[in-house]
Design a protein around this motif. Structure first.
Motif, PDB file in Angstrom:
ATOM      1  N   UNK A  87       0.823  -1.210   0.000  1.00 34.59           N
ATOM      2  CA  UNK A  87       0.000   0.000   0.000  1.00 34.59           C
ATOM      3  C   UNK A  87       0.860   1.263   0.000  1.00 34.59           C
ATOM      4  N   UNK A  88       1.936   1.259   0.789  1.00 37.40           N
ATOM      5  CA  UNK A  88       2.838   2.428   0.798  1.00 37.40           C
ATOM      6  C   UNK A  88       3.468   2.639  -0.572  1.00 37.40           C
ATOM      7  N   UNK A  89       3.907   1.554  -1.189  1.00 43.55           N
ATOM      8  CA  UNK A  89       4.513   1.662  -2.517  1.00 43.55           C
ATOM      9  C   UNK A  89       3.508   2.152  -3.553  1.00 43.55           C
ATOM     10  N   UNK A  90       2.269   1.661  -3.467  1.00 39.53           N
ATOM     11  CA  UNK A  90       1.239   2.102  -4.408  1.00 39.53           C
ATOM     12  C   UNK A  90       0.900   3.579  -4.213  1.00 39.53           C
ATOM     13  N   UNK A  91       0.847   4.026  -2.965  1.00 39.78           N
ATOM     14  CA  UNK A  91       0.586   5.444  -2.694  1.00 39.78           C
ATOM     15  C   UNK A  91       1.703   6.319  -3.264  1.00 39.78           C
ATOM     16  N   UNK A  92       2.943   5.859  -3.129  1.00 38.07           N
ATOM     17  CA  UNK A  92       4.076   6.611  -3.679  1.00 38.07           C
ATOM     18  C   UNK A  92       3.975   6.666  -5.203  1.00 38.07           C
ATOM     19  N   UNK A  93       3.588   5.574  -5.825  1.00 39.54           N
ATOM     20  CA  UNK A  93       3.422   5.554  -7.282  1.00 39.54           C
ATOM     21  C   UNK A  93       2.278   6.471  -7.699  1.00 39.54           C
ATOM     22  N   UNK A  94       1.186   6.432  -6.953  1.00 42.67           N
ATOM     23  CA  UNK A  94       0.039   7.291  -7.256  1.00 42.67           C
ATOM     24  C   UNK A  94       0.429   8.770  -7.144  1.00 42.67           C
ATOM     25  N   UNK A  95       1.160   9.128  -6.095  1.00 46.47           N
ATOM     26  CA  UNK A  95       1.605  10.514  -5.910  1.00 46.47           C
ATOM     27  C   UNK A  95       2.526  10.935  -7.043  1.00 46.47           C
ATOM     28  N   UNK A  96       3.403  10.040  -7.454  1.00 49.35           N
ATOM     29  CA  UNK A  96       4.301  10.342  -8.564  1.00 49.35           C
ATOM     30  C   UNK A  96       3.513  10.590  -9.841  1.00 49.35           C
ATOM     31  N   UNK A  97       2.521   9.743 -10.101  1.00 47.54           N
ATOM     32  CA  UNK A  97       1.710   9.890 -11.312  1.00 47.54           C
ATOM     33  C   UNK A  97       0.929  11.194 -11.302  1.00 47.54           C
ATOM     34  N   UNK A  98       0.441  11.603 -10.129  1.00 45.13           N
ATOM     35  CA  UNK A  98      -0.346  12.831 -10.036  1.00 45.13           C
ATOM     36  C   UNK A  98       0.501  14.086 -10.201  1.00 45.13           C
ATOM     37  N   UNK A  99       1.761  14.017  -9.810  1.00 44.47           N
ATOM     38  CA  UNK A  99       2.610  15.210  -9.870  1.00 44.47           C
ATOM     39  C   UNK A  99       3.518  15.237 -11.084  1.00 44.47           C
ATOM     40  N   UNK A 100       3.500  14.169 -11.881  1.00 46.82           N
ATOM     41  CA  UNK A 100       4.385  14.110 -13.050  1.00 46.82           C
ATOM     42  C   UNK A 100       3.959  15.134 -14.088  1.00 46.82           C
ATOM     43  N   UNK A 101       4.949  15.754 -14.717  1.00 50.45           N
ATOM     44  CA  UNK A 101       4.619  16.703 -15.782  1.00 50.45           C
ATOM     45  C   UNK A 101       4.220  15.940 -17.041  1.00 50.45           C
ATOM     46  N   UNK A 102       3.779  16.654 -18.058  1.00 53.74           N
ATOM     47  CA  UNK A 102       3.257  16.038 -19.278  1.00 53.74           C
ATOM     48  C   UNK A 102       4.275  15.116 -19.937  1.00 53.74           C
ATOM     49  N   UNK A 103       5.553  15.474 -19.870  1.00 54.51           N
ATOM     50  CA  UNK A 103       6.580  14.637 -20.476  1.00 54.51           C
ATOM     51  C   UNK A 103       6.763  13.322 -19.726  1.00 54.51           C
ATOM     52  N   UNK A 104       6.519  13.330 -18.427  1.00 55.49           N
ATOM     53  CA  UNK A 104       6.716  12.132 -17.612  1.00 55.49           C
ATOM     54  C   UNK A 104       5.462  11.266 -17.529  1.00 55.49           C
ATOM     55  N   UNK A 105       4.319  11.769 -17.991  1.00 55.82           N
ATOM     56  CA  UNK A 105       3.069  11.014 -17.907  1.00 55.82           C
ATOM     57  C   UNK A 105       3.152   9.630 -18.570  1.00 55.82           C
ATOM     58  N   UNK A 106       3.727   9.521 -19.781  1.00 58.76           N
ATOM     59  CA  UNK A 106       3.809   8.180 -20.383  1.00 58.76           C
ATOM     60  C   UNK A 106       4.628   7.204 -19.524  1.00 58.76           C
ATOM     61  N   UNK A 107       5.709   7.684 -18.933  1.00 59.60           N
ATOM     62  CA  UNK A 107       6.522   6.820 -18.082  1.00 59.60           C
ATOM     63  C   UNK A 107       5.738   6.423 -16.832  1.00 59.60           C
TER      64      UNK A 107
END
Length: 132
Positions: A87-107
């Motif tokens: 759950x902690x790892x998934x939350x970190x991934x979710x936070x990363x996805x929400x804050x990623x800029x447009x260039x990082x969205x595909x990654x």
């Protein structure tokens, strides 16, 4: 000894070679249930499903050494601890996805899909593991 499989029988049932069984055993991914009086390794039939799960994890891009390391790390870990870590790892991934800029969205999307595939494979692996 009844119901246990010799290496050739396991390899045939799992659709892999005897060499693959030897390799997985050497890496600690699978283990014989016992040895026959003649010294042959005997495997629980549930190992067939475990091998299928290992192959799916490997096909998803996870290295065999990493699969083995995770299996060893999880040995003795209480399931609730493993779920909390996930759950902690998934939350970190979710936070990363929400804050990623447009260039990082595909990654971020690729990482999310990979995480989903690995979680699915892990669940299959847990289901396939023989009772100890």
């Amino acid at each position: 000894m009844s119901g246990l499989m010799r290496i050739g029988e396991l390899a045939t049932a799992a659709g892999v070679s005897n060499r693959t069984i030897d390799f997985y055993t050497t890496l600690g991914l699978i283990a014989p249930a016992e040895r026959s009086p003649g010294g042959y390794r005997l495997y629980d039939p549930a190992t067939v499903e475990l091998i299928a799960s290992i192959r799916r994890l490997e096909a998803s891009g996870m290295a065999l050494e990493d699969i083995g390391r995770e299996l060893r790390a999880a040995d003795g870990m209480v399931l609730s601890e493993a779920v909390a870590r996930l759950n902690r790892d998934l939350e970190a991934l979710r936070a990363l996805a929400e804050t990623a800029d447009a260039d990082a969205q595909p990654m971020a999307a690729t990482l999310t899909i990979r995480a989903h595939n690995l979680i699915t494979a892990a669940m299959e692996l847990l289901i396939a593991m023989p009772d100890v």
